[in-house]
Design a protein around this motif. Structure first.
Motif, PDB file in Angstrom:
ATOM      1  N   UNK A   1     -17.319   7.577  -4.863  1.00  0.00           N
ATOM      2  CA  UNK A   1     -17.520   6.198  -5.311  1.00  0.00           C
ATOM      3  C   UNK A   1     -16.235   5.630  -5.904  1.00  0.00           C
ATOM      4  N   UNK A   2     -15.541   6.431  -6.716  1.00  0.00           N
ATOM      5  CA  UNK A   2     -14.284   5.986  -7.324  1.00  0.00           C
ATOM      6  C   UNK A   2     -13.235   5.717  -6.244  1.00  0.00           C
ATOM      7  N   UNK A   3     -13.198   6.579  -5.248  1.00  0.00           N
ATOM      8  CA  UNK A   3     -12.231   6.411  -4.165  1.00  0.00           C
ATOM      9  C   UNK A   3     -12.458   5.090  -3.438  1.00  0.00           C
ATOM     10  N   UNK A   4     -13.732   4.768  -3.181  1.00  0.00           N
ATOM     11  CA  UNK A   4     -14.046   3.563  -2.419  1.00  0.00           C
ATOM     12  C   UNK A   4     -13.976   2.294  -3.254  1.00  0.00           C
ATOM     13  N   UNK A   5     -14.193   2.403  -4.564  1.00  0.00           N
ATOM     14  CA  UNK A   5     -14.214   1.206  -5.408  1.00  0.00           C
ATOM     15  C   UNK A   5     -12.935   1.008  -6.212  1.00  0.00           C
ATOM     16  N   UNK A   6     -12.054   2.012  -6.240  1.00  0.00           N
ATOM     17  CA  UNK A   6     -10.816   1.880  -7.005  1.00  0.00           C
ATOM     18  C   UNK A   6      -9.585   2.211  -6.164  1.00  0.00           C
ATOM     19  N   UNK A   7      -9.576   3.391  -5.555  1.00  0.00           N
ATOM     20  CA  UNK A   7      -8.372   3.832  -4.847  1.00  0.00           C
ATOM     21  C   UNK A   7      -8.079   2.977  -3.626  1.00  0.00           C
ATOM     22  N   UNK A   8      -9.072   2.832  -2.745  1.00  0.00           N
ATOM     23  CA  UNK A   8      -8.852   2.065  -1.514  1.00  0.00           C
ATOM     24  C   UNK A   8      -8.537   0.600  -1.803  1.00  0.00           C
ATOM     25  N   UNK A   9      -9.332  -0.082  -2.640  1.00  0.00           N
ATOM     26  CA  UNK A   9      -8.983  -1.489  -2.902  1.00  0.00           C
ATOM     27  C   UNK A   9      -7.628  -1.669  -3.571  1.00  0.00           C
ATOM     28  N   UNK A  10      -7.203  -0.697  -4.389  1.00  0.00           N
ATOM     29  CA  UNK A  10      -5.880  -0.812  -4.991  1.00  0.00           C
ATOM     30  C   UNK A  10      -4.794  -0.694  -3.929  1.00  0.00           C
ATOM     31  N   UNK A  11      -4.990   0.213  -2.953  1.00  0.00           N
ATOM     32  CA  UNK A  11      -4.026   0.318  -1.861  1.00  0.00           C
ATOM     33  C   UNK A  11      -3.906  -0.984  -1.090  1.00  0.00           C
ATOM     34  N   UNK A  12      -5.044  -1.615  -0.811  1.00  0.00           N
ATOM     35  CA  UNK A  12      -5.020  -2.903  -0.119  1.00  0.00           C
ATOM     36  C   UNK A  12      -4.438  -3.994  -1.014  1.00  0.00           C
ATOM     37  N   UNK A  13      -4.782  -3.955  -2.292  1.00  0.00           N
ATOM     38  CA  UNK A  13      -4.304  -4.982  -3.223  1.00  0.00           C
ATOM     39  C   UNK A  13      -2.779  -4.976  -3.316  1.00  0.00           C
ATOM     40  N   UNK A  14      -2.201  -3.798  -3.357  1.00  0.00           N
ATOM     41  CA  UNK A  14      -0.744  -3.718  -3.476  1.00  0.00           C
ATOM     42  C   UNK A  14      -0.025  -4.068  -2.175  1.00  0.00           C
ATOM     43  N   UNK A  15      -0.767  -4.120  -1.101  1.00  0.00           N
ATOM     44  CA  UNK A  15      -0.163  -4.520   0.177  1.00  0.00           C
ATOM     45  C   UNK A  15      -0.500  -5.959   0.535  1.00  0.00           C
ATOM     46  N   UNK A  16      -1.174  -6.685  -0.371  1.00  0.00           N
ATOM     47  CA  UNK A  16      -1.694  -8.006  -0.020  1.00  0.00           C
ATOM     48  C   UNK A  16      -0.594  -9.006   0.325  1.00  0.00           C
ATOM     49  N   UNK A  17       0.486  -9.034  -0.467  1.00  0.00           N
ATOM     50  CA  UNK A  17       1.545 -10.002  -0.185  1.00  0.00           C
ATOM     51  C   UNK A  17       2.265  -9.652   1.106  1.00  0.00           C
ATOM     52  N   UNK A  18       2.421  -8.377   1.368  1.00  0.00           N
ATOM     53  CA  UNK A  18       3.018  -7.962   2.640  1.00  0.00           C
ATOM     54  C   UNK A  18       2.113  -8.364   3.797  1.00  0.00           C
ATOM     55  N   UNK A  19       0.792  -8.201   3.605  1.00  0.00           N
ATOM     56  CA  UNK A  19      -0.153  -8.585   4.650  1.00  0.00           C
ATOM     57  C   UNK A  19      -0.079 -10.084   4.921  1.00  0.00           C
ATOM     58  N   UNK A  20       0.001 -10.890   3.860  1.00  0.00           N
ATOM     59  CA  UNK A  20       0.111 -12.334   4.037  1.00  0.00           C
ATOM     60  C   UNK A  20       1.416 -12.703   4.731  1.00  0.00           C
ATOM     61  N   UNK A  21       2.503 -12.007   4.371  1.00  0.00           N
ATOM     62  CA  UNK A  21       3.778 -12.267   5.032  1.00  0.00           C
ATOM     63  C   UNK A  21       3.742 -11.906   6.502  1.00  0.00           C
TER      64      UNK A  21
END
Length: 337
Positions: A88-108
């Motif tokens: 549960x922690x992996x899916x609700x914290x680890x994975x979204x944090x990985x996506x969150x830190x790549x968000x500006x790169x994804x938008x670019x």
């Protein structure tokens, strides 16, 4: 060689340290000071075990100390039994944090992808030479009138959804896994942008551009966003290689690489949803507005997952975090001092 009385004295002298080590290993969360203490006590216990093996071969005590040291090592290196809470922690914290830190790169990446696709599409549509380079006119006519739409109904829904999911997940994995090269994600993004622009140009040239959008939007909004995240995560890893910041290059790659790889897990799930949309919704005989609404809903869920849960996980780390989350994020093993 130590005598039995020496072993008893040695055990009595260090029993408090060993019990304290056991207590720290058993704790679910550790503060920064406790993590440092855990490492110190682990090293002390390892030295004790080495000394006992060399000069006091007491099988019972050596077995006890071996198990203690192994458990402490596993706690420090992150090896532990996987529980439901860990998942549960992996899916609700680890994975979204990985996506969150790549968000500006994804938008670019998304912005660059869109610009390239539009430029290639407009140039192909306006240039007879560019259009003819895509194939003979008869083949382009068939593509616009039949092949493009038939692609979405050539297979059964279940089979097509699985096929699309497998292909897109492979692309995402390549973008992130080979991101350190910088070339792989950039090439894949460029190739896909050009293909999309050329397909749009062919459909527009035959007066079917609205049909093109109608078939792309229901699943493409989510699918392309996942591709942007994958490309952005890969390029972010390449940037870490070039500019590691205050960290050593090896540590920076280890930390960011482990975190960004978790993004592939989230993208795999999202691409599975995109595959279901493409297999069951895109070619379905339902109102187009409903199809578009389902595509927009799926996209909104992905961004909410990224921004809401990802920002929350970021704040947890900014506030000092808990030891389990810090470990799962890919941070270096805590050291004393």
């Amino acid at each position: 060689m130590l005598l039995t009385v020496d072993i008893d004295a040695f055990t009595a002298a260090h029993r408090d340290e060993w019990e304290r080590l056991d207590a720290l290993v058993a704790r679910r969360r550790l503060s920064g000071a406790e993590a440092d203490e855990l490492v110190i006590l682990y090293r002390i216990a390892a030295q004790h075990l080495s000394r006992l093996r060399a000069s006091a071969p007491d099988p019972h005590l050596i077995t006890e100390m071996s198990a203690r040291v192994a458990q402490a090592r596993g706690r420090i290196t992150g090896t532990r039994e996987i529980r439901a809470g860990d998942v549960a922690r992996f899916l609700t914290e680890t994975v979204p944090l990985g996506l969150y830190r790549a968000r500006w790169w994804a938008l670019g990446v998304g912005a660059a992808f869109t610009i390239i696709a539009v430029i290639v599409g407009a140039w192909t549509l306006r240039s007879p030479e560019a259009m003819s380079a895509l194939g003979p006119s008869s083949a382009l006519d068939q593509y616009a009138s039949e092949s493009f739409e038939d692609y979405y109904s050539a297979y059964g829904s279940h089979e097509f959804a699985a096929l699309v999911w497998t292909n897109n997940a492979r692309i995402a994995a390549i973008c992130i896994g080979a991101g350190i090269t910088g070339v792989a994600p950039a090439y894949l993004m460029l190739a896909n942008a050009m293909n999309l622009g050329q397909a749009g140009a062919i459909m527009a040239d035959h007066g079917r551009f609205l049909q093109f959008l109608a078939l792309i939007i229901p699943h493409g909004l989510l699918e392309l966003t996942c591709v942007f995240f994958a490309g952005g995560a890969g390029l972010r890893l390449f940037w870490t290689l070039l500019v590691p910041g205050a960290r050593t290059r090896g540590r920076a790659l280890a930390e960011d690489g482990r975190l960004l790889i978790t993004a592939a897990v989230g993208l795999t799930g999202a691409l599975g949803v995109a595959g279901l949309l493409e297999g069951f919704v895109t070619a379905a005989r339902i109102p187009w507005l409903l199809k578009a609404a389902l595509g927009l809903l799926a996209l909104a869920v992905l961004w909410a997952y990224t921004l809401v849960l990802g920002r929350r996980a970021e704040r947890v780390l900014a506030d000092g975090g808990d030891a389990v989350l810090v470990d799962e994020m890919g941070y270096a093993v805590p050291e004393a001092g």
